[in-house]
Scaffold this motif. Structure first.
Motif, PDB file in Angstrom:
ATOM      1  N   ASP A 171       0.847  -1.141   0.068  1.00  0.00           N
ATOM      2  CA  ASP A 171      -0.003  -0.222  -0.143  1.00  0.00           C
ATOM      3  C   ASP A 171       1.018   1.205  -0.035  1.00  0.00           C
ATOM      4  OD1 ASP A 171      -2.444  -1.478  -0.250  1.00  0.00           O
ATOM      5  OD2 ASP A 171      -3.017  -1.152   1.949  1.00  0.00           O
ATOM      6  N   SER A 172       2.005   1.229   0.543  1.00  0.00           N
ATOM      7  CA  SER A 172       2.896   2.485   0.670  1.00  0.00           C
ATOM      8  C   SER A 172       3.508   2.755  -0.808  1.00  0.00           C
ATOM      9  CB  SER A 172       3.965   2.146   1.404  1.00  0.00           C
ATOM     10  OG  SER A 172       4.938   1.146   1.051  1.00  0.00           O
ATOM     11  N   ALA A 173       3.332   1.753  -1.696  1.00  0.00           N
ATOM     12  CA  ALA A 173       3.765   2.128  -3.076  1.00  0.00           C
ATOM     13  C   ALA A 173       2.441   2.682  -3.953  1.00  0.00           C
ATOM     14  CB  ALA A 173       4.565   1.113  -3.754  1.00  0.00           C
ATOM     15  N   ARG A 174       1.250   2.518  -3.185  1.00  0.00           N
ATOM     16  CA  ARG A 174       0.129   2.721  -3.990  1.00  0.00           C
ATOM     17  C   ARG A 174      -0.670   3.956  -3.546  1.00  0.00           C
ATOM     18  NH1 ARG A 174      -2.054  -3.462  -3.721  1.00  0.00           N
ATOM     19  NH2 ARG A 174      -0.369  -4.350  -4.848  1.00  0.00           N
ATOM     20  N   ALA A 175       0.297   4.948  -2.940  1.00  0.00           N
ATOM     21  CA  ALA A 175      -0.451   6.118  -2.546  1.00  0.00           C
ATOM     22  C   ALA A 175      -1.270   6.889  -3.545  1.00  0.00           C
ATOM     23  CB  ALA A 175       0.528   7.354  -2.010  1.00  0.00           C
ATOM     24  N   THR A 176      -2.194   7.853  -2.982  1.00  0.00           N
ATOM     25  CA  THR A 176      -2.725   8.774  -4.065  1.00  0.00           C
ATOM     26  C   THR A 176      -1.802   9.610  -4.597  1.00  0.00           C
ATOM     27  OG1 THR A 176      -3.432  10.179  -2.171  1.00  0.00           O
ATOM     28  CG2 THR A 176      -5.018   8.430  -2.818  1.00  0.00           C
ATOM     29  N   MET A 177      -2.343  10.020  -6.004  1.00  0.00           N
ATOM     30  CA  MET A 177      -1.809  10.801  -6.846  1.00  0.00           C
ATOM     31  C   MET A 177      -1.423  12.331  -6.277  1.00  0.00           C
ATOM     32  SD  MET A 177       0.372  10.980  -9.573  1.00  0.00           S
ATOM     33  CE  MET A 177       0.744  12.033 -10.616  1.00  0.00           C
ATOM     34  N   LEU A 178      -0.344  12.848  -6.300  1.00  0.00           N
ATOM     35  CA  LEU A 178      -0.365  14.369  -5.946  1.00  0.00           C
ATOM     36  C   LEU A 178      -0.458  15.212  -7.017  1.00  0.00           C
ATOM     37  CD1 LEU A 178       2.938  13.900  -3.796  1.00  0.00           C
ATOM     38  CD2 LEU A 178       0.600  13.741  -3.099  1.00  0.00           C
ATOM     39  N   TRP A 179      -1.727  15.661  -7.217  1.00  0.00           N
ATOM     40  CA  TRP A 179      -2.139  16.671  -8.447  1.00  0.00           C
ATOM     41  C   TRP A 179      -2.058  18.112  -7.936  1.00  0.00           C
ATOM     42  CZ3 TRP A 179      -2.358  14.493 -12.745  1.00  0.00           C
ATOM     43  CH2 TRP A 179      -2.937  13.005 -12.835  1.00  0.00           C
ATOM     44  N   GLY A 180      -2.589  18.609  -6.842  1.00  0.00           N
ATOM     45  CA  GLY A 180      -2.315  20.052  -6.256  1.00  0.00           C
ATOM     46  C   GLY A 180      -2.551  20.134  -4.778  1.00  0.00           C
ATOM     47  N   ALA A 181      -2.991  21.251  -4.844  1.00  0.00           N
ATOM     48  CA  ALA A 181      -3.248  21.911  -3.238  1.00  0.00           C
ATOM     49  C   ALA A 181      -4.554  21.156  -2.760  1.00  0.00           C
ATOM     50  CB  ALA A 181      -2.998  23.207  -3.170  1.00  0.00           C
ATOM     51  N   GLY A 182      -4.526  21.393  -1.242  1.00  0.00           N
ATOM     52  CA  GLY A 182      -5.874  20.795  -0.704  1.00  0.00           C
ATOM     53  C   GLY A 182      -5.316  19.448   0.263  1.00  0.00           C
ATOM     54  N   GLU A 183      -6.588  19.230   0.941  1.00  0.00           N
ATOM     55  CA  GLU A 183      -6.211  18.075   2.018  1.00  0.00           C
ATOM     56  C   GLU A 183      -5.920  16.699   1.262  1.00  0.00           C
ATOM     57  OE1 GLU A 183      -8.452  16.194   5.937  1.00  0.00           O
ATOM     58  OE2 GLU A 183      -8.979  18.194   5.335  1.00  0.00           O
ATOM     59  N   SER A 184      -6.716  16.432  -0.050  1.00  0.00           N
ATOM     60  CA  SER A 184      -6.424  15.399  -0.791  1.00  0.00           C
ATOM     61  C   SER A 184      -5.320  15.491  -1.763  1.00  0.00           C
ATOM     62  CB  SER A 184      -7.694  14.779  -1.058  1.00  0.00           C
ATOM     63  OG  SER A 184      -8.207  15.606  -2.127  1.00  0.00           O
ATOM     64  N   ASN A 185      -4.543  16.478  -1.714  1.00  0.00           N
ATOM     65  CA  ASN A 185      -3.640  16.702  -2.797  1.00  0.00           C
ATOM     66  C   ASN A 185      -4.289  16.908  -4.169  1.00  0.00           C
ATOM     67  OD1 ASN A 185      -1.308  17.322  -1.199  1.00  0.00           O
ATOM     68  ND2 ASN A 185      -1.493  15.223  -0.842  1.00  0.00           N
TER      69      ASN A 185
END
Length: 655
Positions: free
Chosen positions: A471-485
C-alpha cells in the motif's frame, strides 16, 4: 489555304429559310452593345483543320516526346517508391514508439467524493495530463469486479467492472476517450486464479450446487486428509502452505497465492477456452492489448512431488524451496501462444496490432523465453525486472553496466526490450535509491533501447507513503493543493497519501524547468528521436564511476549519455580509449543540481567533468568509424535491426 480566323463564313447558295433565320439573329444582335476591341464569339478550330495540324510531323514528334517524358517520370517515381519500400524497414508498432504509463486506478484520481477510491471517470479527466506528458499508451491495472480482499486481484467476474470504479458504460467511455486522444489502452489479464467468491469456484467447491458437474474441474483439487497437505508447496504470498482444505468436497484446492485466490485448472480445455473468450470479450470492447499477470504459476507438476529444498538443514518455506514444480512449468508457453493467436485474430487490419506483455517473476533467462521463438510468437515482450530488483548499493556505474549488458545478451535477436523502475508491488524508486539517483534512473531507462513503463507518480518523484508495502507504493496521486492533494474534492482516501513535504505535486512542478516532471517531458520528447528508437546502443561502461553509453546511427549525429551515480565529481578523457570519439559534444539536456552547464553549451570530450548525482545527454559529430563498428566494442553494442539514415532521401534504410 487561307488562315482560319476562328469565324465560320456563310457558304454560297445557302438555304433561303436558313438565311431568313440568320437575318433575324443579326437583327437581335444589333441591340447588343459590343465593347471596342473585345473579341467576338469563338467557335473553335474545325475538326478538319485540327486533324490536319495534329498529323504534322512536328506536332506528332512533340506529342510523342511529351508522352514519353510523362510515362518515364511515372516509372521513375514508381521505381523510387518501390526501392524505398524495399530498402526501408517497417514502421514501429505503437508499443515500441511510446512509453507505457501504468495507472493503479484506486489511487489515480477520484471524480467524486462518494467512496474515497479513484475511478474510471477520474482517469478520463486526466487524459489531457497524460497527453501533455507525451505518453501514448495507458495501462490500467485491474478494474474487474473483485472481492476487494487483496486489492483487485481476487476477481469475481472477469467480464464486469467493479462498482467502486464505475460501470461498464464508464469503461466503454474510457476506451473511446483514450482513442479520441490518439492513445492506446492496455488492461490487465489475470489467467492464473479467480476469487474464492467467483461463481465458478462456488459451483466447483459445492457438491450440491446445480452447476457442480460443469465446474467441478475448473480448479486444482487433490485428495488428502484435512491436516496432511499433499506436499510441501508454499504460497507465493508467504502465508504457509499452498493447499487449503474444503470440508464440502473433502479435498484440498491449490492456490499459488492466498486461500481466497484459488488457482484455475489450466490443464482443463474448458478453462482455457473460458480465458480465450475473456480475451475476445475485451478485444471486442476495443482494448489494444493486455498485461498478463501471474503467468509463471499457471501450471503445476501433476506428479505433486515436493519442491526441492535449497538448504536441507532448514524447514520448507517459500524462501527455502526451489519452485521447480510450481513456477514456469512446461506447457506455460503453449498457453501464451494460444493467447497470441487470439490477439492475431484482432490484428488483421492494416496498422492494427494487439499488444501482449508478460509481467511476472523469474530469472532473466526464464523471462526471455516468453518472447517465443522464430516459429511461434508469444509476448511482445516480458517485463524486465532488473531495475526493480536491484539493491540500492547496486545503483552504481559498474553494476548497472554489467547488468544491462547481461540482459541485452539474453534478449533474442530482433526482439524488443522493456524497462521499468516502478511498480505497485515495489517500494517507489525515489524511496528505494533516493531522489538524486532516481532522476538519473529516469534518464537511464528512457534512453536505453526498448520500451520504458512509467509507474504513475514516478514522473513527479513521488515517494512511499506511510505504512507497509504494497500500500505504501500505491499512495494517492499528488495533483495539487488541498487536503487530498487534488486526488478528490473532499473525501477520505482509501489509503495514506505521501507527505506534502516529501514530494511536490504536478501543479507545483508544471512551471519549474528543473522539476522531475519537466525532465520527464523532455526525456519522452527526446525519445521520439530516431536515434533512440532505432539506433545502436553501445555500452562504454564504468568510466571513473560514471555510467557512459552511446546511441548512434550511421548518417546522424550520435548521442552520448553520461550519468554519475556517485557522490564524487567524475573527470575523464573519452578520446584516449575510444578513437572514434573526438572533438566536442553539445549539451542537449542536463540533470541534477550540481552543475554549471546548460543546454546548448559545448563540452570538450577530452576533459569531461560530471558533478556528483548529475548527468548529461550530449549530441556529438559521428566520426568516420562509428563506435558500433569498432573491434573494441564487440559484445557491447546492440540494435533491433541494422539500419542507416539516408540523408539524401531522408529515410531509414537497411545497411
Amino acid at each position: 489555304m487561307a488562315e482560319n480566323s476562328g469565324y465560320v463564313k456563310e457558304e454560297q447558295g445557302a438555304d433561303p429559310e436558313r438565311a431568313r433565320e440568320d437575318a433575324d439573329d443579326k437583327a437581335d444582335e444589333s441591340d447588343i452593345k459590343v465593347t471596342i476591341g473585345s473579341p467576338g464569339p469563338y467557335a473553335g478550330m474545325p475538326k478538319e483543320v485540327l486533324l490536319e495540324y495534329s498529323r504534322k510531323r512536328g506536332y506528332v514528334l512533340a506529342r510523342d516526346i511529351l508522352t514519353a517524358i510523362v510515362v518515364l517520370t511515372i516509372l521513375v517515381l514508381l521505381s523510387l517508391v518501390i526501392a524505398i519500400m524495399v530498402i526501408s524497414p517497417a514502421c514501429l508498432e505503437f508499443w515500441q514508439t511510446s512509453p507505457i504509463y501504468e495507472i493503479y486506478p484506486k489511487s489515480f484520481r477520484a471524480s467524486d467524493d462518494t467512496n474515497g477510491y479513484g475511478d474510471i471517470k477520474g482517469i478520463i479527466e486526466k487524459l489531457g495530463y497524460l497527453g501533455d506528458l507525451g505518453v501514448q499508451i495507458v495501462s490500467v491495472n485491474s478494474l474487474y469486479e473483485s472481492s476487494q480482499i487483496s486489492n483487485d486481484y481476487e476477481i469475481t467476474d472477469f467480464r464486469n467492472i467493479d462498482p467502486v470504479f464505475g460501470s461498464m458504460a464508464d469503461m466503454e467511455s474510457l476506451i473511446v476517450s483514450v482513442h479520441d486522444e490518439g492513445m492506446k489502452i492496455v488492461v490487465d489479464f489475470v489467467p492464473n486464479h479467480s476469487s474464492s467468491r467467483h461463481s465458478w469456484f462456488l459451483a466447483s467447491s459445492n457438491t450440491s450446487h446445480p452447476d457442480h458437474s460443469k465446474y467441478r474441474d475448473y480448479y486444482v483439487w487433490v485428495d488428502g486428509s484435512e491436516n496432511d497437505p499433499p506436499n510441501s508447496w508454499m504460497s507465493a504470498d508467504g502465508n504457509g502452505s499452498a493447499w487449503t482444505w474444503s470440508a464440502d468436497r473433502q479435498q484440498f484446492y491449490y492456490h499459488a497465492f492466498s486461500a481466497s485466490q484459488p488457482d484455475l485448472n489450466l490443464r482443463n480445455t474448458a478453462v482455457r477456452n473460458e480465458l480465450k473468450d475473456i480475451l475476445r470479450f475485451w478485444l471486442e470492447k476495443g482494448v489494444d492489448g493486455f498485461r498478463a499477470i501471474g503467468t509463471a504459476y499457471m501450471l503445476e507438476a501433476p506428479h505433486l512431488r515436493d519442491n526441492p529444498l535449497i538448504n536441507s538443514s532448514l524447514p520448507a518455506s517459500r524462501d527455502n524451496l526451489y519452485p521447480d514444480f510450481t513456477m514456469h512449468y512446461k506447457g506455460n508457453h503453449d498457453i501464451v501462444s494460444e493467447w497470441r493467436a487470439i490477439l492475431d485474430e484482432f490484428s488483421t487490419e492494416p496498422g492494427v496490432f494487439r499488444f501482449l506483455e508478460i509481467r511476472d517473476e523469474g530469472t532473466q533467462n526464464t523471462l526471455a523465453r516468453y518472447y517465443g521463438t522464430e516459429f511461434r510468437s508469444e509476448a511482445s515482450f516480458p517485463r524486465n525486472n532488473l531495475f526493480l530488483q536491484a539493491a540500492p548499493v547496486e545503483w552504481n556505474a559498474r553494476d548497472l553496466s554489467g547488468a544491462i549488458l547481461d540482459w541485452m545478451k539474453i534478449v533474442p535477436d530482433g526482439r524488443w526490450p522493456s524497462w521499468t523502475i516502478g511498480d505497485q508491488d515495489y517500494s517507489r524508486v525515489a524511496s528505494r535509491i533516493g531522489a538524486g539517483k532516481s532522476l538519473l534512473a529516469a534518464v537511464l531507462y528512457m534512453t536505453l533501447p526498448g520500451t520504458p513503463t512509467i509507474y504513475y507518480g514516478d514522473e513527479i518523484g513521488m515517494e512511499d507513503a506511510r505504512g507497509a508495502l504494497p500500500d505504501s507504493a500505491r499512495a494517492t496521486m499528488l495533483w495539487g493543493a488541498g487536503e487530498s492533494n487534488g486526488f478528490c474534492g473532499n473525501c477520505t482516501a482509501w489509503t495514506a497519501s505521501v507527505a506534502p513535504t516529501a514530494s511536490k505535486t504536478t501543479e507545483e512542478q508544471q512551471g519549474d524547468v528543473d522539476s522531475t516532471l519537466s525532465h520527464y517531458k523532455a526525456l519522452i520528447a527526446m525519445r521520439n528521436d530516431m536515434i533512440f528508437q532505432r539506433g545502436y546502443f553501445c555500452m562504454i561502461g564504468n568510466v571513473s564511476d560514471t555510467l557512459v553509453y552511446v546511441r548512434e546511427l550511421r548518417g546522424l549525429k550520435s548521442m552520448l549519455v553520461l550519468l554519475n551515480f556517485g557522490i564524487e565529481q567524475s573527470s575523464f578523457d573519452l578520446t584516449v580509449t575510444h578513437s572514434s570519439i573526438s572533438g566536442h559534444g553539445t549539451v542537449s539536456i542536463r540533470f541534477g543540481s550540481n552543475h554549471t552547464l546548460n543546454a546548448g553549451d559545448s563540452i570538450d570530450l577530452r576533459r569531461i567533468v560530471v558533478p556528483p548525482l548529475a548527468g548529461f545527454i550530449l549530441r556529438m559529430d559521428a566520426g568516420d568509424e562509428l563506435l558500433s563498428e569498432s573491434d573494441t566494442m564487440n559484445g557491447k553494442c546492440y540494435i533491433h535491426s541494422k539500419l542507416c539514415y539516408n540523408a539524401g532521401l531522408q529515410v531509414l534504410e537497411y545497411c
